[in-house]
Design a protein around this motif. Structure first.
Motif, PDB file in Angstrom:
ATOM      1  N   TYR A   1      75.084  34.406  38.765  1.00 14.13           N
ATOM      2  CA  TYR A   1      73.828  33.695  38.735  1.00 14.13           C
ATOM      3  C   TYR A   1      73.039  34.020  40.005  1.00 14.13           C
ATOM      4  O   TYR A   1      73.527  33.895  41.093  1.00 14.13           O
ATOM      5  N   ASP A   2      71.851  34.465  39.862  1.00 13.73           N
ATOM      6  CA  ASP A   2      70.915  34.663  40.965  1.00 13.73           C
ATOM      7  C   ASP A   2      69.759  33.702  40.736  1.00 13.73           C
ATOM      8  O   ASP A   2      69.332  33.502  39.599  1.00 13.73           O
ATOM      9  N   TRP A   3      69.257  33.115  41.793  1.00  6.44           N
ATOM     10  CA  TRP A   3      68.108  32.236  41.636  1.00  6.44           C
ATOM     11  C   TRP A   3      67.235  32.257  42.878  1.00  6.44           C
ATOM     12  O   TRP A   3      67.680  32.601  43.959  1.00  6.44           O
ATOM     13  N   THR A   4      65.996  31.864  42.690  1.00  7.13           N
ATOM     14  CA  THR A   4      65.007  31.790  43.764  1.00  7.13           C
ATOM     15  C   THR A   4      64.243  30.478  43.621  1.00  7.13           C
ATOM     16  O   THR A   4      63.841  30.110  42.515  1.00  7.13           O
ATOM     17  N   ALA A   5      64.056  29.794  44.737  1.00  8.88           N
ATOM     18  CA  ALA A   5      63.217  28.599  44.774  1.00  8.88           C
ATOM     19  C   ALA A   5      62.107  28.837  45.791  1.00  8.88           C
ATOM     20  O   ALA A   5      62.375  29.383  46.869  1.00  8.88           O
ATOM     21  N   GLN A   6      60.889  28.475  45.431  1.00  7.69           N
ATOM     22  CA  GLN A   6      59.743  28.689  46.310  1.00  7.69           C
ATOM     23  C   GLN A   6      58.867  27.445  46.337  1.00  7.69           C
ATOM     24  O   GLN A   6      58.739  26.750  45.335  1.00  7.69           O
ATOM     25  N   ALA A   7      58.261  27.217  47.491  1.00 10.14           N
ATOM     26  CA  ALA A   7      57.288  26.130  47.629  1.00 10.14           C
ATOM     27  C   ALA A   7      56.189  26.622  48.562  1.00 10.14           C
ATOM     28  O   ALA A   7      56.452  27.383  49.494  1.00 10.14           O
ATOM     29  N   GLY A   8      54.986  26.202  48.308  1.00  6.86           N
ATOM     30  CA  GLY A   8      53.879  26.634  49.147  1.00  6.86           C
ATOM     31  C   GLY A   8      52.746  25.623  49.159  1.00  6.86           C
ATOM     32  O   GLY A   8      52.558  24.887  48.196  1.00  6.86           O
ATOM     33  N   LEU A   9      52.041  25.610  50.264  1.00  2.50           N
ATOM     34  CA  LEU A   9      50.858  24.784  50.418  1.00  2.50           C
ATOM     35  C   LEU A   9      49.731  25.673  50.916  1.00  2.50           C
ATOM     36  O   LEU A   9      49.947  26.541  51.751  1.00  2.50           O
ATOM     37  N   SER A  10      48.551  25.408  50.423  1.00  2.37           N
ATOM     38  CA  SER A  10      47.388  26.164  50.866  1.00  2.37           C
ATOM     39  C   SER A  10      46.219  25.204  51.015  1.00  2.37           C
ATOM     40  O   SER A  10      46.001  24.346  50.155  1.00  2.37           O
ATOM     41  N   LYS A  11      45.493  25.360  52.093  1.00  3.87           N
ATOM     42  CA  LYS A  11      44.328  24.510  52.349  1.00  3.87           C
ATOM     43  C   LYS A  11      43.152  25.390  52.738  1.00  3.87           C
ATOM     44  O   LYS A  11      43.260  26.221  53.623  1.00  3.87           O
ATOM     45  N   ARG A  12      42.042  25.193  52.053  1.00  2.00           N
ATOM     46  CA  ARG A  12      40.823  25.923  52.369  1.00  2.00           C
ATOM     47  C   ARG A  12      39.908  25.028  53.190  1.00  2.00           C
ATOM     48  O   ARG A  12      39.742  23.848  52.900  1.00  2.00           O
ATOM     49  N   PHE A  13      39.307  25.622  54.198  1.00  2.00           N
ATOM     50  CA  PHE A  13      38.317  24.958  55.022  1.00  2.00           C
ATOM     51  C   PHE A  13      37.000  25.691  54.833  1.00  2.00           C
ATOM     52  O   PHE A  13      36.910  26.639  54.067  1.00  2.00           O
ATOM     53  N   HIS A  14      35.963  25.293  55.551  1.00  2.00           N
ATOM     54  CA  HIS A  14      34.651  25.904  55.387  1.00  2.00           C
ATOM     55  C   HIS A  14      34.686  27.415  55.628  1.00  2.00           C
ATOM     56  O   HIS A  14      34.199  28.186  54.810  1.00  2.00           O
ATOM     57  N   MET A  15      35.274  27.859  56.729  1.00  2.00           N
ATOM     58  CA  MET A  15      35.285  29.286  57.081  1.00  2.00           C
ATOM     59  C   MET A  15      36.698  29.836  57.268  1.00  2.00           C
ATOM     60  O   MET A  15      36.873  30.904  57.841  1.00  2.00           O
ATOM     61  N   SER A  16      37.720  29.106  56.801  1.00  2.00           N
ATOM     62  CA  SER A  16      39.083  29.572  57.014  1.00  2.00           C
ATOM     63  C   SER A  16      39.998  29.030  55.931  1.00  2.00           C
ATOM     64  O   SER A  16      39.610  28.191  55.123  1.00  2.00           O
TER      65      SER A  16
END
Length: 131
Positions: A1-16
């Motif tokens: 058995y091979d497995w992958t778990a991923q989590a991510g957060l992304s936040k957009r600002f006015h210029m970044s």
């Protein structure tokens, strides 16, 4: 058995924008060894628009790879980089950056490694064609 778990957060600002992510990969034993390989990786990237034609990215990651149950393989590494991109018009861009990588090996397998990379690029691309 091979497995992958991923989590991510992304936040957009006015210029970044800011992105934070984490992943864990587990690879089951196969072939020559009964070791399970586990890889953990965390990364962070900040992208900033400095002007209409100029932008930059600052990023970094940290990884740990190890085997179980005997820990024959235990490697820790990080990668940090900064880059910039200047687009004077719609079909031409110039970029430059710097990246640093370092790896530490603990246990009988693996090698210590360090690397620096400086890059410069020029990209010319035709605008979209319409028929």
């Amino acid at each position: 058995y091979d497995w992958t778990a991923q989590a991510g957060l992304s936040k957009r600002f006015h210029m970044s924008s800011l992105t934070l992510s984490y992943s864990r990969d587990v690879t089951a034993p196969s072939g020559l060894t009964d070791e399970i390989n586990i890889s953990d990786r965390g990364s962070l990237a900040w992208s900033q628009t400095l002007s209409r034609t100029l932008s930059m990215v600052l990023s970094g990651s940290y990884s740990e790879n190890h085997s179980e149950p005997t820990s024959l393989l235990r490697i820790k590494s990080y990668d940090a980089s900064i880059s910039t991109d200047w687009r004077p018009n719609s079909w031409l861009s110039f970029g430059a950056g710097y990246s640093r990588f370092q790896q530490w090996a603990e246990g009988p397998l693996g090698n210590d490694s360090t690397g620096d990379r400086v890059f410069v690029n020029v990209t010319a691309a035709a605008d979209g064609w319409r028929f």
